[in-house]
Design an enzyme around this catalytic site. Structure first.
Site, PDB file in Angstrom:
ATOM      1  N   HIS A  64      10.630 -14.656  33.169  1.00 26.52           N
ATOM      2  CA  HIS A  64       9.860 -16.235  33.212  1.00 26.52           C
ATOM      3  C   HIS A  64      10.409 -16.868  34.504  1.00 26.52           C
ATOM      4  CE1 HIS A  64       8.752 -20.133  32.015  1.00 26.52           C
ATOM      5  NE2 HIS A  64       7.665 -19.580  31.382  1.00 26.52           N
ATOM      6  N   ASP A  74       4.390 -14.837  25.264  1.00 25.20           N
ATOM      7  CA  ASP A  74       3.332 -13.886  25.196  1.00 25.20           C
ATOM      8  C   ASP A  74       3.645 -12.670  24.689  1.00 25.20           C
ATOM      9  OD1 ASP A  74       2.465 -15.193  28.499  1.00 25.20           O
ATOM     10  OD2 ASP A  74       1.662 -15.425  26.522  1.00 25.20           O
TER      11      ASP A  74
HETATM   12  C1  SDX Z   1       3.657 -17.644  30.999  1.00 25.73           C
HETATM   13  O1  SDX Z   1       5.458 -20.994  34.229  1.00 25.73           O
HETATM   14  C2  SDX Z   1       5.456 -21.104  32.633  1.00 25.73           C
HETATM   15  O2  SDX Z   1       5.586 -21.996  32.185  1.00 25.73           O
HETATM   16  C3  SDX Z   1       4.329 -19.929  32.327  1.00 25.73           C
HETATM   17  C4  SDX Z   1       4.171 -19.949  30.973  1.00 25.73           C
HETATM   18  C5  SDX Z   1       3.456 -21.148  30.183  1.00 25.73           C
HETATM   19  O3  SDX Z   1       3.731 -21.643  29.003  1.00 25.73           O
HETATM   20  O4  SDX Z   1       2.686 -21.890  30.963  1.00 25.73           O
HETATM   21  O5  SDX Z   1       5.384 -20.108  30.158  1.00 25.73           O
HETATM   22  C6  SDX Z   1       3.526 -18.797  30.272  1.00 25.73           C
HETATM   23  O6  SDX Z   1       2.993 -17.361  32.057  1.00 25.73           O
HETATM   24  C7  SDX Z   1       4.963 -16.943  30.622  1.00 25.73           C
HETATM   25  C8  SDX Z   1       4.955 -15.532  31.381  1.00 25.73           C
HETATM   26  C9  SDX Z   1       4.022 -14.613  31.358  1.00 25.73           C
HETATM   27  N1  SDX Z   1       4.064 -13.312  32.328  1.00 25.73           N
HETATM   28  C10 SDX Z   1       4.511 -12.237  31.939  1.00 25.73           C
HETATM   29  O7  SDX Z   1       5.048 -11.883  30.544  1.00 25.73           O
HETATM   30  C11 SDX Z   1       4.462 -10.851  32.877  1.00 25.73           C
HETATM   31  C12 SDX Z   1       5.427 -10.320  33.116  1.00 25.73           C
HETATM   32  N2  SDX Z   1       6.531 -11.133  33.512  1.00 25.73           N
HETATM   33  C13 SDX Z   1       6.659 -10.999  35.010  1.00 25.73           C
HETATM   34  O8  SDX Z   1       5.577 -10.963  35.796  1.00 25.73           O
HETATM   35  C14 SDX Z   1       7.652 -11.967  35.602  1.00 25.73           C
HETATM   36  O9  SDX Z   1       8.660 -12.173  34.694  1.00 25.73           O
HETATM   37  C15 SDX Z   1       7.138 -13.395  35.905  1.00 25.73           C
HETATM   38  C16 SDX Z   1       5.855 -13.376  36.738  1.00 25.73           C
HETATM   39  C17 SDX Z   1       6.783 -14.169  34.741  1.00 25.73           C
HETATM   40  C18 SDX Z   1       8.409 -14.277  36.566  1.00 25.73           C
HETATM   41  O10 SDX Z   1       8.388 -13.364  37.651  1.00 25.73           O
HETATM   42  P1  SDX Z   1       9.563 -13.913  38.706  1.00 25.73           P
HETATM   43  O11 SDX Z   1       9.373 -15.117  39.241  1.00 25.73           O
HETATM   44  O12 SDX Z   1       9.598 -12.653  39.629  1.00 25.73           O
HETATM   45  O13 SDX Z   1      10.937 -13.685  37.828  1.00 25.73           O
HETATM   46  P2  SDX Z   1      12.182 -13.870  38.141  1.00 25.73           P
HETATM   47  O14 SDX Z   1      12.391 -14.307  39.692  1.00 25.73           O
HETATM   48  O15 SDX Z   1      13.163 -14.099  37.098  1.00 25.73           O
HETATM   49  O16 SDX Z   1      12.572 -12.035  38.454  1.00 25.73           O
HETATM   50  C19 SDX Z   1      13.915 -11.757  38.480  1.00 25.73           C
HETATM   51  C20 SDX Z   1      13.697 -10.256  38.822  1.00 25.73           C
HETATM   52  C21 SDX Z   1      12.866  -9.797  40.002  1.00 25.73           C
HETATM   53  O17 SDX Z   1      13.459  -8.489  40.435  1.00 25.73           O
HETATM   54  P3  SDX Z   1      14.243  -8.798  41.895  1.00 25.73           P
HETATM   55  O18 SDX Z   1      13.320  -9.415  42.808  1.00 25.73           O
HETATM   56  O19 SDX Z   1      15.612  -9.747  41.452  1.00 25.73           O
HETATM   57  O20 SDX Z   1      14.662  -7.372  42.220  1.00 25.73           O
HETATM   58  O21 SDX Z   1      13.280  -9.550  37.566  1.00 25.73           O
HETATM   59  C22 SDX Z   1      12.121  -8.846  37.855  1.00 25.73           C
HETATM   60  C23 SDX Z   1      11.742  -9.358  39.273  1.00 25.73           C
HETATM   61  O22 SDX Z   1      11.040  -8.358  39.709  1.00 25.73           O
HETATM   62  N3  SDX Z   1      11.276  -8.991  36.584  1.00 25.73           N
HETATM   63  C24 SDX Z   1      11.037  -7.968  35.828  1.00 25.73           C
HETATM   64  C25 SDX Z   1      10.174  -8.768  35.033  1.00 25.73           C
HETATM   65  N4  SDX Z   1      10.143 -10.019  35.293  1.00 25.73           N
HETATM   66  C26 SDX Z   1      10.970 -10.284  36.328  1.00 25.73           C
HETATM   67  N5  SDX Z   1      11.200  -6.752  35.808  1.00 25.73           N
HETATM   68  C27 SDX Z   1      10.756  -6.101  34.830  1.00 25.73           C
HETATM   69  N6  SDX Z   1       9.730  -6.586  34.082  1.00 25.73           N
HETATM   70  C28 SDX Z   1       9.477  -7.844  34.030  1.00 25.73           C
HETATM   71  N7  SDX Z   1       8.812  -8.528  33.100  1.00 25.73           N
END
Ligand code: SDX
Length: 392
Positions: free
Chosen positions: A270, A327
Site C-alpha cells: 500500500h 483488496d
Molecule cells: C488500493 O491509496 C489508497 O488508499 C488506495 C486504496 C483505497 O482505499 O483507495 O487503499 C485502495 O488501491 C489498495 C492497493 C491495491 N493495489 C494492489 O493490491 C496492487 C498490488 N500492490 C502494489 O502494486 C503496490 O503495493 C502499490 C501500488 C499498492 C503500492 O506500490 P508502491 O508505492 O511501490 O509501494 P511501496 O513504495 O510500499 O513499495 C515498497 C517496495 C517497492 O520495491 P522497491 O522499489 O523498494 O525495490 O515493495 C515493492 C515495491 O516494488 N512492492 C511489492 C508489492 N508492493 C510493493 N512487491 C511485491 N508485491 C507487491 N504487492
C-alpha cells in the site's frame, strides 16, 4: 543536452489539501472516518449511516437517518432513457467501461442539479449520485449477462435493493439473505472513503476546475479501474485462482520479489499502510461469516491465508513493510455471493462514490479553493534554437 532549470523551492504544492473526512496512520494501521475507527463502524454501523457521517460530519440520530434514507430512496430510479445508453455497449464490455460511460452521461440527464455554485444543487446532485450508483451498477451487470434490468424496490434497504436489482429476475421472487445483505453493507462501509487516494485526488482535481459532479465521478471511476488501485480486487482473486494450491505459493512469492519480473502480489502492499490494512482484518472475518451463511467454501480462502502467513514471515515483505490490503480478501467474499470478477471494481466504485462526493463537496464548498495545478521538476533540454530541416 538536458539540464535542470533552477528548481524553485519557494512554490507551495497544490497537490496536498486539508480535509476533515478521513484520517489514516499508515504506520499504526489506523483508519478513522470523522474520528470513528473503521473497525467500530464496520461492526456497529450501516453504510447509509456512514454516508450520512461522511457528508455531514456527525453520526445521525434516528430521525436524521430515517430522513436521509427517505431522501436517498427517492432518487434510486434513473431516467428511463438512460437505459438505452447501455445498448450502445458490446455485451462483453467490461462493466467498468460501462460505468465510466454511463456515469459521465448523467449530467446530460440531470443538468438541473449541476450548478455547483448553489449549495442546494450540490446537495441534490450528491444525493442523486449516491442513490443512483447502485441502480447503474446493477444495470451494468444485467446488461453483460443479458438479463432484463430490475427496477429499484424502495421497500428494501439500500444494500438489499442493490442485491435484488443485481440478482433478482422478473420471473421470480427474490429473497434478500440477511447475512449476505450485512456482509455486502459492511464491504460498502470498508470502501466508503480513504483520504487522498489516486481516484479521490482525480475527483478533486477534476472538480477544482468547476466541472459538474457527474463528470468528476466518472473521472474517479476511470482512475479506480487500474490494477494498482481499485482493479486490484479483481486481479487478486485471479491471482489466487492461478496459484491454486498452497504448494505453489513459494514460486509466486519468489516472482513477487524478483525485480525483473513485473508480477506483484495483488492485494498486498500500500502507498500509505506500512502495517496491516485495518479493512483487511474485517474482510477476512467477513469471509468466514459469508461462507457459513451460504454453506459454501472456497479452497482459494485457504490459499489466501497461507499466502498471507508465508509473506508476513518473509524477510523481503518484512523489510518492505508489505501487508494485505483491502483488496486481498474482498474478491473471495464477492465471488461467494455470486459476483463475477469483472464486477468487483464496480462494487468498489459504488461504495467509494460517497467518499468521492463528500471529498468533492468539502473542496468545492471552500470559498478559497483554486483550480488544482500540480507542478513538475523539469528534466528536459535547456533552451535551444530551431534547426531547419536541411541541417538536421
Ligand atoms: C488500493 O491509496 C489508497 O488508499 C488506495 C486504496 C483505497 O482505499 O483507495 O487503499 C485502495 O488501491 C489498495 C492497493 C491495491 N493495489 C494492489 O493490491 C496492487 C498490488 N500492490 C502494489 O502494486 C503496490 O503495493 C502499490 C501500488 C499498492 C503500492 O506500490 P508502491 O508505492 O511501490 O509501494 P511501496 O513504495 O510500499 O513499495 C515498497 C517496495 C517497492 O520495491 P522497491 O522499489 O523498494 O525495490 O515493495 C515493492 C515495491 O516494488 N512492492 C511489492 C508489492 N508492493 C510493493 N512487491 C511485491 N508485491 C507487491 N504487492
Amino acid at each position: 543536452q538536458t539540464g535542470l532549470f533552477t528548481y524553485d523551492p519557494g512554490f507551495t504544492s497544490t497537490a496536498s489539501c486539508d480535509s476533515a473526512l478521513t484520517y489514516i496512520d499508515g504506520d499504526q494501521g489506523v483508519l478513522l472516518h470523522r474520528g470513528y475507527p473503521i473497525g467500530q463502524l464496520a461492526e456497529h454501523s450501516s453504510y447509509m449511516e456512514v454516508c450520512y457521517l461522511l457528508l455531514n460530519g456527525e453520526l445521525p440520530n434516528k430521525a436524521e437517518l430515517e430522513d436521509f434514507n427517505r431522501t436517498i430512496t427517492r432518487h434510486t430510479m434513473v431516467h428511463e432513457q438512460l437505459s438505452s445508453f447501455y445498448k450502445g455497449f458490446r455485451r462483453d464490455a467490461h462493466p467498468m467501461a460501462v460505468m465510466c460511460g454511463v456515469v459521465g452521461a448523467l449530467s446530460a440527464f440531470y443538468h438541473d442539479s449541476t450548478d455547483i455554485a448553489d449549495p442546494l444543487h450540490r446537495k441534490i446532485s450528491s444525493h442523486r449520485l449516491i442513490a443512483k450508483i447502485p441502480t447503474i451498477a446493477a444495470m451494468a451487470y444485467k446488461y453483460t449477462v443479458g438479463q432484463p434490468f430490475v427496477y429499484p424496490d424502495n421497500k428494501l434497504s439500500y444494500t438489499g435493493n442493490f442485491l435484488k436489482m443485481t440478482f433478482g429476475v422478473p420471473a421470480e421472487e427474490y429473497e434478500v439473505i440477511p447475512a449476505v445483505e450485512r456482509a455486502m453493507d459492511r464491504i460498502f462501509i470498508l470502501h466508503a472513503d480513504h483520504e487522498q487516494n489516486a481516484s479521490t485526488s482525480t475527483v478533486r482535481l477534476a472538480g477544482s476546475s468547476g466541472a459538474n459532479p457527474f463528470a468528476c465521478m466518472a473521472a474517479g471511476i476511470a482512475c479506480l479501474w487500474g490494477p494498482a488501485h481499485g482493479g486490484a480486487n479483481e486481479a487478486a482473486l485471479n491471482m489466487l485462482r492461478e496459484i491454486g494450491t498452497p504448494d505453489r505459493i513459494p514460486h509466486y512469492i519468489e516472482r513477487a520479489k524478483d525485480k525483473n519480473d513485473p508480477f506483484r502480489l495483488m492485494g498486498f502492499g500500500h502507498r500509505v499502510y506500512k502495517n496491516y490494512d485495518p479493512r483487511a482484518t474485517v474482510m477476512q472475518k467477513t469471509v468466514r461469516e459469508v461462507f457459513e451463511a451460504l454453506k459454501v467454501t472456497d479452497p482459494v480462502f485457504e490459499t489466501a491465508m497461507r499466502l498471507e502467513e508465508i509473506a508476513l514471515n518473509d524477510p523481503y515483505f518484512i523489510e518492505k513493510k508489505l501487508f494485505p490490503n483491502v483488496d486481498f480478501y474482498s474478491g473471495i467474499i464477492l465471488s461467494a455471493i455470486g459476483f463475477p470478477t469483472t464486477m468487483f471494481t464496480v462494487l468498489f466504485a459504488l461504495a467509494r462514490t460517497v467518499g468521492w462526493v463528500a471529498q468533492w463537496n468539502e473542496m468545492i464548498s471552500d470559498p478559497g479553493q483554486k483550480i488544482g495545478r500540480p507542478r513538475q521538476l523539469y528534466t528536459g533540454p535547456t533552451q535551444r534554437d530551431y534547426v531547419p530541416i536541411e541541417q538536421r
